[in-house]
Design a protein around this motif. Structure first.
Motif, PDB file in Angstrom:
ATOM      1  N   PRO A 151     -54.215  26.196  -8.073  1.00  0.00           N
ATOM      2  CA  PRO A 151     -53.582  27.262  -8.861  1.00  0.00           C
ATOM      3  C   PRO A 151     -54.644  28.111  -9.563  1.00  0.00           C
ATOM      4  N   LEU A 152     -54.460  29.413  -9.489  1.00  0.00           N
ATOM      5  CA  LEU A 152     -55.414  30.306 -10.118  1.00  0.00           C
ATOM      6  C   LEU A 152     -55.482  30.057 -11.626  1.00  0.00           C
ATOM      7  N   ALA A 153     -54.336  29.676 -12.191  1.00  0.00           N
ATOM      8  CA  ALA A 153     -54.299  29.430 -13.639  1.00  0.00           C
ATOM      9  C   ALA A 153     -55.271  28.313 -14.014  1.00  0.00           C
ATOM     10  N   VAL A 154     -55.371  27.292 -13.168  1.00  0.00           N
ATOM     11  CA  VAL A 154     -56.295  26.186 -13.442  1.00  0.00           C
ATOM     12  C   VAL A 154     -57.727  26.699 -13.369  1.00  0.00           C
ATOM     13  N   LEU A 155     -58.018  27.455 -12.301  1.00  0.00           N
ATOM     14  CA  LEU A 155     -59.371  27.992 -12.140  1.00  0.00           C
ATOM     15  C   LEU A 155     -59.743  28.830 -13.362  1.00  0.00           C
ATOM     16  N   ARG A 156     -58.800  29.631 -13.829  1.00  0.00           N
ATOM     17  CA  ARG A 156     -59.097  30.485 -14.992  1.00  0.00           C
ATOM     18  C   ARG A 156     -59.406  29.651 -16.224  1.00  0.00           C
ATOM     19  N   ARG A 157     -58.647  28.595 -16.429  1.00  0.00           N
ATOM     20  CA  ARG A 157     -58.916  27.759 -17.610  1.00  0.00           C
ATOM     21  C   ARG A 157     -60.290  27.092 -17.506  1.00  0.00           C
ATOM     22  N   VAL A 158     -60.628  26.676 -16.286  1.00  0.00           N
ATOM     23  CA  VAL A 158     -61.938  26.039 -16.089  1.00  0.00           C
ATOM     24  C   VAL A 158     -63.055  27.054 -16.325  1.00  0.00           C
ATOM     25  N   LEU A 159     -62.881  28.257 -15.775  1.00  0.00           N
ATOM     26  CA  LEU A 159     -63.925  29.276 -15.947  1.00  0.00           C
ATOM     27  C   LEU A 159     -64.062  29.681 -17.410  1.00  0.00           C
ATOM     28  N   ASP A 160     -62.939  29.783 -18.110  1.00  0.00           N
ATOM     29  CA  ASP A 160     -63.004  30.091 -19.539  1.00  0.00           C
ATOM     30  C   ASP A 160     -63.762  28.997 -20.278  1.00  0.00           C
ATOM     31  N   ALA A 161     -63.548  27.744 -19.855  1.00  0.00           N
ATOM     32  CA  ALA A 161     -64.260  26.638 -20.484  1.00  0.00           C
ATOM     33  C   ALA A 161     -65.755  26.737 -20.204  1.00  0.00           C
TER      34      ALA A 161
ATOM     35  N   LEU B 265     -69.205  26.554  -7.143  1.00  0.00           N
ATOM     36  CA  LEU B 265     -67.803  26.126  -7.148  1.00  0.00           C
ATOM     37  C   LEU B 265     -67.359  25.809  -5.732  1.00  0.00           C
ATOM     38  N   ILE B 266     -66.737  24.664  -5.549  1.00  0.00           N
ATOM     39  CA  ILE B 266     -66.076  24.359  -4.280  1.00  0.00           C
ATOM     40  C   ILE B 266     -64.600  24.220  -4.600  1.00  0.00           C
TER      41      ILE B 266
ATOM     42  N   GLY C  13     -74.772  32.056  -8.840  1.00  0.00           N
ATOM     43  CA  GLY C  13     -73.686  31.152  -8.502  1.00  0.00           C
ATOM     44  C   GLY C  13     -73.282  31.267  -7.047  1.00  0.00           C
ATOM     45  N   ASP C  14     -72.327  30.429  -6.684  1.00  0.00           N
ATOM     46  CA  ASP C  14     -71.845  30.430  -5.311  1.00  0.00           C
ATOM     47  C   ASP C  14     -70.431  29.873  -5.322  1.00  0.00           C
ATOM     48  N   THR C  15     -69.589  30.405  -4.464  1.00  0.00           N
ATOM     49  CA  THR C  15     -68.213  29.919  -4.398  1.00  0.00           C
ATOM     50  C   THR C  15     -67.832  29.674  -2.949  1.00  0.00           C
ATOM     51  N   LYS C  16     -67.277  28.509  -2.678  1.00  0.00           N
ATOM     52  CA  LYS C  16     -66.772  28.197  -1.339  1.00  0.00           C
ATOM     53  C   LYS C  16     -65.329  27.726  -1.464  1.00  0.00           C
ATOM     54  N   VAL C  17     -64.544  28.015  -0.437  1.00  0.00           N
ATOM     55  CA  VAL C  17     -63.174  27.500  -0.391  1.00  0.00           C
ATOM     56  C   VAL C  17     -63.080  26.572   0.816  1.00  0.00           C
ATOM     57  N   VAL C  18     -62.530  25.373   0.609  1.00  0.00           N
ATOM     58  CA  VAL C  18     -62.358  24.436   1.731  1.00  0.00           C
ATOM     59  C   VAL C  18     -60.862  24.210   1.963  1.00  0.00           C
ATOM     60  N   PRO C  19     -60.467  23.880   3.210  1.00  0.00           N
ATOM     61  CA  PRO C  19     -59.041  23.692   3.506  1.00  0.00           C
ATOM     62  C   PRO C  19     -58.436  22.585   2.643  1.00  0.00           C
ATOM     63  N   ARG C  20     -57.158  22.713   2.427  1.00  0.00           N
ATOM     64  CA  ARG C  20     -56.402  21.735   1.648  1.00  0.00           C
ATOM     65  C   ARG C  20     -56.715  20.310   2.137  1.00  0.00           C
ATOM     66  N   GLY C  21     -56.946  19.422   1.223  1.00  0.00           N
ATOM     67  CA  GLY C  21     -57.228  18.028   1.581  1.00  0.00           C
ATOM     68  C   GLY C  21     -58.707  17.716   1.708  1.00  0.00           C
ATOM     69  N   GLN C  22     -59.543  18.753   1.718  1.00  0.00           N
ATOM     70  CA  GLN C  22     -60.982  18.479   1.901  1.00  0.00           C
ATOM     71  C   GLN C  22     -61.738  18.391   0.584  1.00  0.00           C
ATOM     72  N   CYS C  23     -61.058  18.652  -0.518  1.00  0.00           N
ATOM     73  CA  CYS C  23     -61.643  18.344  -1.822  1.00  0.00           C
ATOM     74  C   CYS C  23     -60.487  18.205  -2.790  1.00  0.00           C
ATOM     75  N   ASP C  24     -60.760  17.663  -3.967  1.00  0.00           N
ATOM     76  CA  ASP C  24     -59.665  17.299  -4.862  1.00  0.00           C
ATOM     77  C   ASP C  24     -59.487  18.375  -5.928  1.00  0.00           C
ATOM     78  N   GLY C  25     -58.914  19.530  -5.561  1.00  0.00           N
ATOM     79  CA  GLY C  25     -58.727  20.624  -6.508  1.00  0.00           C
ATOM     80  C   GLY C  25     -59.950  21.497  -6.583  1.00  0.00           C
TER      81      GLY C  25
ATOM     82  N   TYR D 153     -64.536  21.090  -7.062  1.00  0.00           N
ATOM     83  CA  TYR D 153     -65.774  20.439  -7.462  1.00  0.00           C
ATOM     84  C   TYR D 153     -66.680  21.516  -8.044  1.00  0.00           C
ATOM     85  N   VAL D 154     -67.527  21.114  -8.953  1.00  0.00           N
ATOM     86  CA  VAL D 154     -68.443  22.063  -9.573  1.00  0.00           C
ATOM     87  C   VAL D 154     -69.842  21.473  -9.542  1.00  0.00           C
ATOM     88  N   ASN D 155     -70.815  22.327  -9.218  1.00  0.00           N
ATOM     89  CA  ASN D 155     -72.217  21.913  -9.358  1.00  0.00           C
ATOM     90  C   ASN D 155     -72.888  22.901 -10.285  1.00  0.00           C
TER      91      ASN D 155
END
Lengths: 336, 367
Positions: free
Chosen positions: A103-113, A96-97, A128-140, A142-144
């Protein structure tokens, strides 16, 4: 964390917030037995008979659309790639990037999916792996995902085995995913909007595997649609494909939008369909087996393999014939 | 979809095809060339494989009918220059690949230019209102069909008092281009399949001079496969009978006098100017520029960057291909360097233009 929370840089910092995010939000939802200990790598027992391995990245916008979200796609995309290569999908990794501010709510819906889709596909997310990038460096976000499957012993899929007289089958309507995402992205408000067909095809592949070498080759028509898959399959071969427009399965909503925008549904992505080249004697049997499954109830025979080297043509409803080529670039709305 | 499917009935297509064969026989040894003037006809003919259904002695030639394909490279150059000065460009999608002298909008977007694709030009106003500090330039390309909504757009910009939106115009009208084509004695075209939606604006009567003064058969036809076949049938009937007149076979959309309200809107906003057409050169009074009262909405005025004629390879013979004088393969540039990925002339720019289609069917294109 509360429902209104958003992803912050601290969630990617490796400290307590990171651990909390991974344990409470991610692993709790998607973790199988192997993931429970939060390993950076999973140790697995390889099945005998060979492995099928694939990876895919998901950058769809918007993240959520009618019929699914990026989480469904991330599971189905890789499961389907493993499946159409002749594998029974077993394990997935989940990368996950996340963009700061998601919004955490979006992340939760995606993870539930992701969790629901993995369960439905009988695959386990093992690392798995999770990274957080500064605002503007990805569009909400990305998932691999990468996926490993066991090679199905009865299948020997190879485009070079495609022979004149073979039938071309598709498991359901064309282009629903691409049109659903385009409508969602552009904010078209339609009474009867197309819905993504995102879904797994591994059961369809397994059903076809019962017919052994009579099934010559399979692909899932994602980017570039059916046209790209067929063109790539016959490229460089001594055979080509002749499609019958009258038999092409197209849903009403996807067709309506495609007509409106001047888009050819043959060029539009599916995310839950499979195309199979089959010997003529097994094709009706494969169709029957597919139609018995919910994801294959719309399966049809759409054309034949013919002696036209490397060329895909369409016999049109009007009685003419045209070459089906791949789009030069992205699908664009036309002025005319 | 039932309003569409009715115009694609296989049984009706078969009956029309038989009728066309009969008319082809009635022409005897004569070989005829018909021009479909409009790009959407070209698309429909390709999409439904309609050329296969014509008699062997009847050929369809693609005309100059795609407003994007005939856009001069100088226009694309001007748009790119505005983007370099910080303007965000709002455009129809198919403009993206049209080559300028130094690359296309798609190339510029990849290099960082702000180029956004709209489905309707009105979207540009929403963007401009959402980003009031950003200068927006609407790429106003199209024929009469698009000129009418662009006229409405200009008036709406004025009404909303939006100071950050301008139009870069390469809007064109069809009759002057047809005038230029029929004025050429070399034109080897026996009849025109006249545009559908353009005619909804200008009316079927606009084609009278081509029938009455130039002796070309004219039929206004729709875009569905049966419409096209029916239109060709109408043209062949005229040719067999040795007459030239204007038939309107698209009466469900097109009126003889057109759409007067749209004509008034166009006349209120635009004035005719000489305009360059890729492949045809400068055609007198074929362009639409913003009229004197609206000059401040003209991007080339606002940015002081006039649109100058761009350079097309002088060996390009799209004009002769358009006129049916030569086949695409007879052009020296066909295939090298002019290919669909790097097109030079309009016939290669359009995915269904004569040259692009010839390239694909030669088996050398497609991928």
């Amino acid at each position: 964390m509360s429902q209104d929370d958003r992803i912050t840089m601290a969630h990617g910092g490796g400290g307590r917030a990171s651990r909390q995010l991974i344990e409470e939000e991610i692993a709790r939802r998607v973790g199988g037995t192997a993931l429970r200990g939060l390993p950076d790598a999973a140790t697995l027992v390889a099945p005998s008979g060979g492995l099928v391995f694939s990876t895919d990245s998901f950058v769809v916008q918007p993240l959520e659309f009618p019929g699914g979200n990026i989480g469904h796609l991330a599971v189905h995309g890789t499961v389907n790639d493993v499946a159409v290569a002749g594998g029974r999908p077993l394990w997935l990794s989940l990368g996950l990037i996340l963009e700061e501010g998601l919004p955490l709510a979006v992340l939760r819906r995606v993870l539930d999916a992701v969790a629901g889709a993995a369960r439905a596909c009988d695959v386990e997310i093992v690392t798995g792996d999770t990274k957080v990038v500064p605002r503007g460096q990805c569009d909400g976000m990305y998932v691999n995902t990468a996926g490993v499957g066991a090679a199905l012993p009865t299948l020997a899929l190879d485009p070079r085995s495609v022979t004149v007289g073979d039938r071309v089958l598709v498991s359901g309507s064309l282009g629903d995913h691409g049109m659903a995402v385009m409508c969602a992205r552009e904010g078209f408000e339609l009474a009867n909007a197309p819905r993504s067909d995102t879904g797994p095809v591994h059961r369809l592949v397994a059903a076809a595997a019962a017919f052994g070498h009579g099934v010559r080759f399979m692909r899932d028509p994602t980017r570039g649609g059916l046209a790209a898959v067929l063109d790539e399959t016959v490229e460089g071969l001594a055979v080509g494909v002749r499609l019958e427009e009258a038999h092409l399965p197209r849903s009403g909503p996807a067709r309506a939008v495609a007509e409106l925008l001047g888009v050819d549904l043959l060029h539009v992505a599916c995310e839950g369909r499979v195309v199979a080249f089959c010997a003529p004697e097994v094709a009706p049997e494969v169709l029957r087996a597919w139609r018995a499954l919910p994801e294959g109830h719309g399966a049809v025979d759409i054309g034949a393999v013919v002696a036209e080297p490397g060329r895909v043509t369409l016999a049109t409803l009007a009685g003419g014939r045209r070459v089906v080529d791949v789009p030069v670039g992205e699908l664009l709305p036309r002025i005319c | 979809m039932r309003y569409v499917d009715g115009f694609r009935l296989p049984g009706a297509a078969k009956a029309l095809t038989q009728e066309l064969a009969r008319l082809g026989d009635a022409l005897g040894p004569r070989r005829v060339k018909l021009m479909e003037v409009c790009g959407s006809h070209t698309m429909a003919i390709a999409r439904y494989g309609l050329k296969d259904l014509l008699p062997a002695n009847v050929r369809l030639v693609s005309g100059p009918g795609c407003p994007v394909c005939v856009t001069d490279p100088g226009y694309v150059d001007a748009a790119l220059a505005l983007a370099e000065r910080g303007a965000a460009l709002a455009t129809f999608g198919d403009m993206l690949r049209v080559p300028g002298s130094r690359g296309s909008l798609a190339d510029a977007r990849a290099a960082g230019a702000d180029v956004r694709v709209f489905y309707s030009p009105v979207q540009a106003l929403e963007w401009a209102e959402a980003e009031p500090d950003q200068a927006w330039v609407v790429l106003a390309v199209g024929f009469e069909t698009t000129a009418a909504p662009l006229a409405a757009l200009a008036l709406e910009i004025r009404r909303r008092g939006l100071g950050n939106v301008t139009l870069l115009t390469a809007t064109k009208t069809v009759p002057p281009a047809l005038d230029a084509l029929v004025a050429d004695p070399a034109l080897a075209i026996d009849g025109f399949l006249c545009p559908a939606h353009v005619s909804a604006i200008i009316g079927a009567r606009a084609y009278l001079p081509y029938a009455e003064e130039h002796g070309r058969a004219c039929v206004v036809a729709g875009f569905e496969p049966l419409d096209v076949l029916y239109g060709v049938k109408g043209l062949l009937e005229q040719l067999v009978a040795g007459v030239a007149r204007v038939d309107n076979q698209y009466e469900r959309v097109v009126r003889w006098e057109g759409n007067p309200a749209a004509q008034r809107a166009i006349a209120r906003v635009f004035v005719p100017v000489d305009a360059p057409w890729r492949g045809l050169g400068v055609v007198p009074a074929s362009g639409l520029a913003l009229g004197p009262g609206l000059a401040d909405l003209d991007a080339s005025v606002r940015f002081e960057r006039p649109v100058t004629a761009g350079r097309v390879n002088p060996a390009c013979r799209c004009g002769d291909v358009l006129k049916g004088v030569i086949e695409p393969a007879e052009c020296r540039l066909f295939g090298a360097p002019c290919v669909p990925e790097r097109p030079l002339g309009p016939c290669m720019v359009s995915s269904e233009g004569s040259c692009a289609a010839a390239w694909r069917y030669s088996g050398r294109g497609a991928r």
